[in-house]
Design a protein around this motif. Structure first.
Motif, PDB file in Angstrom:
ATOM      1  N   TYR A 206      -7.233   6.668   2.956  1.00  0.00           N
ATOM      2  CA  TYR A 206      -7.547   5.234   2.955  1.00  0.00           C
ATOM      3  C   TYR A 206      -8.919   4.979   3.536  1.00  0.00           C
ATOM      4  O   TYR A 206      -9.325   5.599   4.527  1.00  0.00           O
ATOM      5  CB  TYR A 206      -6.492   4.496   3.788  1.00  0.00           C
ATOM      6  CG  TYR A 206      -6.735   3.014   3.970  1.00  0.00           C
ATOM      7  CD1 TYR A 206      -6.378   2.099   2.988  1.00  0.00           C
ATOM      8  CD2 TYR A 206      -7.320   2.519   5.132  1.00  0.00           C
ATOM      9  CE1 TYR A 206      -6.594   0.734   3.152  1.00  0.00           C
ATOM     10  CE2 TYR A 206      -7.537   1.157   5.313  1.00  0.00           C
ATOM     11  CZ  TYR A 206      -7.169   0.273   4.312  1.00  0.00           C
ATOM     12  OH  TYR A 206      -7.380  -1.079   4.475  1.00  0.00           O
TER      13      TYR A 206
ATOM     14  N   ARG B 125       0.706   4.117  -2.731  1.00  0.00           N
ATOM     15  CA  ARG B 125       0.516   5.538  -2.405  1.00  0.00           C
ATOM     16  C   ARG B 125       1.475   6.413  -3.190  1.00  0.00           C
ATOM     17  O   ARG B 125       1.082   7.412  -3.823  1.00  0.00           O
ATOM     18  CB  ARG B 125       0.722   5.754  -0.900  1.00  0.00           C
ATOM     19  CG  ARG B 125       0.794   7.226  -0.483  1.00  0.00           C
ATOM     20  CD  ARG B 125       1.458   7.399   0.865  1.00  0.00           C
ATOM     21  NE  ARG B 125       2.821   6.887   0.905  1.00  0.00           N
ATOM     22  CZ  ARG B 125       3.879   7.507   0.407  1.00  0.00           C
ATOM     23  NH1 ARG B 125       3.740   8.680  -0.208  1.00  0.00           N
ATOM     24  NH2 ARG B 125       5.088   6.977   0.503  1.00  0.00           N
TER      25      ARG B 125
ATOM     26  N   GLY C 281      -5.469  -1.167   7.710  1.00  0.00           N
ATOM     27  CA  GLY C 281      -5.260   0.250   7.953  1.00  0.00           C
ATOM     28  C   GLY C 281      -4.529   0.520   9.247  1.00  0.00           C
ATOM     29  O   GLY C 281      -3.633   1.373   9.316  1.00  0.00           O
TER      30      GLY C 281
ATOM     31  N   VAL D  59       0.831  -1.199   0.000  1.00  0.00           N
ATOM     32  CA  VAL D  59       0.000   0.000   0.000  1.00  0.00           C
ATOM     33  C   VAL D  59       0.867   1.251   0.000  1.00  0.00           C
ATOM     34  O   VAL D  59       0.529   2.254  -0.651  1.00  0.00           O
ATOM     35  CB  VAL D  59      -0.969  -0.008   1.203  1.00  0.00           C
ATOM     36  CG1 VAL D  59      -1.651   1.348   1.371  1.00  0.00           C
ATOM     37  CG2 VAL D  59      -2.018  -1.103   1.030  1.00  0.00           C
TER      38      VAL D  59
END
Length: 507
Positions: free
Chosen positions: A222, A212, A232, A208
């Motif tokens: 997110y 990004r 997360g 992730v």
């Protein structure tokens, strides 16, 4: 559906959460230099966006990926971040560009849960004109090993899945363990050990961060549902200074107490079933008008399916399928009408609707293909948490579960070692609450009548992260972007403009 049965079904088949686990990983300095050391070529890559049809892996995604206004691409990431030059995997992406590009904030990365859920399918299926779609390029991704990402986890074939659903559950622990060993052997054979050892949430969080940067966002916005809250929270722990905003909806347990988490979820499904029974009692309800006996009447209705599955066209509805169908309906009161129809059909020795609900839960399309979410669910779980490999611990957990639930019996599979006990790759995380420093205040959404991720889990996560809590009084699993004006308004204002309410909010 007793507490015992709802717990067992959720533990074996749940699409939404991993019970009672959490992920920890050595906190990484969120600065670009620290994150990209040795990974420069991955962070510097350019995406090539194009048509989505070539990314389809089953009948459902084929239909979804033909929709207008979406674009797809592949992101290259290391197979093993400890050895970034040894091999790579690709993470498949789907983007809905912002409909008001002049006011665009950036990209919103979405994970729909699972583990093993397709973010690509989730974003493709989003309603046009949803509130966040105006200000963000909404990006869904299939985590490594999942969906259109390559390679992907594969354990059982479609035919083996169908056969598994029709087999009676093992009556002894030995029988259950034999089936678990068969599953693991097929996972290793068809997926490869290298992939299985690197599909955990630890590695997805690093993917992730690469995503990004490649999307051109200095900091991450997110949205994570269910298991996506776990991803997360781990990203926040690893890269706190790279977070712009997070909405975490339907929090999974992160305290590492698997037994308490399993009991809490079982109670959540039991309470949802009781609410369904009360609603059903006001209609032509096959399980009666007495909510106190509705559970036993339901079990009586499906008991004959243990010996004789019900013919449904060229397929059959098994006892397991019927139970799974009702579990599926407990995820949202919007499915209660469908469940009622299914029970009314069953009273007439018909099983079409219940089989459709079970298929929905298990990821089976009309053409007989499976999404592989069940395979990925187990693979990710087995590297995300320490396995129970000794029967003494298993028995201790069983006794404590009985104490928490007040049950006097448990089925044989509760005394059998699960597939993770035989997993060919080591676990890569240890359970504990996330420890974050330097994280901006984020938003946690929790629903009071959520059976899969009970309300208290969201309260606990908000406390751990120092987050603002949005409570939704409803009967469903997750709430944001489900057409609930109060929830959508608060969360969208936060994501777009970083405006959080001064105090916790109830909708």
């Amino acid at each position: 559906m007793t507490k015992r049965r709802s717990r067992v079904t959720a533990a074996l088949f749940a699409l939404i959460i991993v019970l009672g686990t959490s992920t920890s990983f050595a906190r990484i300095d969120g600065s670009p230099v620290a994150a990209r050391k040795g990974l420069e070529r991955f962070y510097a890559q350019a995406l090539s966006w194009g048509a989505c049809q070539p990314y389809a892996t089953d009948a459902k995604s084929k239909t979804l990926f033909e929709r207008e206004g979406i674009q797809c691409a592949r992101l290259q990431v290391p197979l093993d971040y400890a050895q970034p030059d040894v091999g790579t995997v690709t993470v498949a992406l789907l983007r809905r560009p912002a409909t008001e590009p002049g006011r665009k904030v950036g990209s919103l990365v979405v994970n729909p849960g699972g583990p093993g859920g397709s973010g690509m399918a989730h974003v493709a299926n989003m309603q046009a004109g949803n509130p966040v779609g105006k200000r963000f390029d909404v990006v869904g991704f299939d985590p490594r090993g999942v969906g259109a990402s390559q390679p992907r986890v594969l354990c059982l074939t479609d035919a083996e899945r169908d056969a598994q659903r029709l087999r009676p559950k093992g009556e002894t622990a030995d029988a259950v363990e034999a089936e678990n060993k068969f599953f693991v052997e097929k996972c290793a054979q068809r997926s490869g050990i290298d992939l299985l050892r690197n599909v955990g949430t630890r590695d997805v969080a690093r993917d992730v961060d690469v995503l990004r940067a490649v999307l051109g966002d200095k900091k991450l916005s997110y949205l994570g549902y269910s298991y996506g809250t776990r991803l997360g929270a781990l990203y926040a722990e690893m890269f706190p200074r790279n977070v712009r905003a997070m909405v975490l909806d339907g929090a999974v347990e992160l305290n590492g107490d698997k037994v308490a988490a399993s009991a809490r979820q079982a109670q959540g499904f039991e309470e949802s079933f009781q609410r369904f029974a009360s609603w059903c009692a006001q209609r032509d309800c096959p399980i009666g008008t007495d909510t106190g006996t509705a559970e036993s009447k339901f079990r009586q209705m499906i008991e004959p399916l243990k010996k004789t599955p019900l013919q449904v066209g060229d397929r059959k509805l098994s006892h397991s399928d019927a139970n799974t169908a009702i579990i599926q309906a407990m995820y949202s009161d919007r499915l209660w009408e469908t469940a009622l129809k299914g029970l009314q059909e069953l009273r007439q020795n018909k099983g079409t609707t219940l089989l459709q609900l079970a298929d929905q839960y298990l990821g089976r399309a009309q053409d007989g293909t499976y999404s592989r979410i069940q395979d990925a669910f187990v693979a990710i779980r087995c590297v995300d948490e320490p396995p129970v490999k000794d029967r003494a611990t298993l028995e201790s957990n069983r006794r404590r579960l009985l104490e928490l639930l007040g049950n006097d019996t448990v089925p044989s599979d509760e005394t059998a070692l699960g597939p993770c006990a035989f997993w060919p790759a080591p676990h890569t995380s240890e359970p504990r609450k996330p420890v974050v420093k330097g994280l901006p205040q984020v938003l946690v959404v929790s629903t009071t009548g959520d059976p899969a991720t009970p309300y208290q889990s969201g309260v606990d996560l908000a406390q751990s992260l120092g987050a603002r809590l949005l409570t939704y009084n409803g009967n469903q699993h997750t709430a944001f972007l489900a057409g609930i004006g109060c929830v959508d308004g608060v969360a969208t204002n936060y994501l777009a403009d970083l405006r959080l309410p001064e105090t916790d909010v109830v909708c």
